[in-house]
Motif scaffolding. Structure first.
Motif, short mmCIF file in Angstrom:
data_model
loop_
_atom_site.label_atom_id
_atom_site.label_comp_id
_atom_site.label_asym_id
_atom_site.label_seq_id
_atom_site.Cartn_x
_atom_site.Cartn_y
_atom_site.Cartn_z
N ASP A 4 0.80 -1.21 0.00
CA ASP A 4 0.00 0.00 0.00
C ASP A 4 0.84 1.28 0.00
N ASP A 7 -0.76 4.14 -1.74
CA ASP A 7 -2.02 4.70 -1.26
C ASP A 7 -1.76 6.10 -0.72
N ASN A 8 -2.49 7.07 -1.26
CA ASN A 8 -2.40 8.44 -0.76
C ASN A 8 -0.97 8.99 -0.87
N TRP A 9 -0.26 8.60 -1.91
CA TRP A 9 1.16 8.93 -2.03
C TRP A 9 1.43 10.44 -2.09
N GLU A 10 0.53 11.21 -2.72
CA GLU A 10 0.79 12.65 -2.83
C GLU A 10 0.86 13.31 -1.44
N LYS A 11 -0.06 12.92 -0.58
CA LYS A 11 -0.09 13.47 0.79
C LYS A 11 1.16 13.03 1.55
N LYS A 12 1.50 11.74 1.43
CA LYS A 12 2.68 11.23 2.13
C LYS A 12 3.95 11.92 1.62
N GLU A 15 4.27 15.24 3.15
CA GLU A 15 4.65 15.11 4.57
C GLU A 15 6.12 14.71 4.74
N TYR A 150 8.53 9.26 -5.82
CA TYR A 150 8.07 9.02 -4.46
C TYR A 150 8.41 7.60 -4.03
#
Length: 159
Positions: A4, A7-12, A15, A150
């Motif tokens: 996973d 999952d939500n890689w842009e947000k991670k 961060e 990423y």
């Protein structure tokens, strides 16, 4: 790496920018270069660029003289007409695409001049070469919009 990871890689990625910056600043070049081929290959196995094309939609490569010569010949255009039609000079004095998305990006996210594309495009996202360390500002920017960068950065941090 966990399945996973994307999952939500842009947000991670947003961060983790500070961690990436610190890592790139302190990284052992030889150790990183040893890990890159496997991480690069794994990223490309998991991620299909044709599902994204964020690079082609939002940014432009540099069009160097050999690129301009090759592409204009392929398009059967004079170099001056190719430049006038498709390119502009950026603040660094490099030729870049006039429009976003790239004029050569098809509706299917495929490049209409793929075999003739600029060298910057064929090398992107630089996850299999030392550019990832030599140009940390570019790497950080790329990690914010390219899931492959990423993925590779997360892999480097995890190892």
């Amino acid at each position: 790496m966990a399945e996973d990871i994307l999952d939500n890689w842009e947000k991670k990625s947003a961060e983790h920018q500070k961690q990436y910056k610190q890592f790139l600043h302190r990284a052992d070049k030889n150790a990183v270069l040893k890990k890159l081929p496997d991480l690069h290959d794994a990223a490309f196995e998991k991620i299909d660029c044709l599902n994204c094309a964020a690079c082609c939609k939002n940014y432009s490569p540099r069009f160097k003289t050999p690129d301009i010569k090759r592409i204009s010949k392929y398009l059967k255009m004079r170099e001056s007409v190719f430049i006038e039609t498709y390119l502009t000079l950026d603040n660094d004095g490099d030729y870049v695409g006039k429009s976003k998305p790239c004029a050569f990006l098809g509706e299917d996210n495929a490049c209409n001049i793929y075999d003739q594309r600029p060298s910057d495009c064929s090398r992107f996202p630089y996850t299999d070469e030392d550019v990832i360390l030599k140009r940390p500002v570019i790497t950080l920017k790329n990690s914010s919009f390219c899931p492959i960068v990423y993925y590779v950065m997360e892999g480097l941090l995890a190892k």
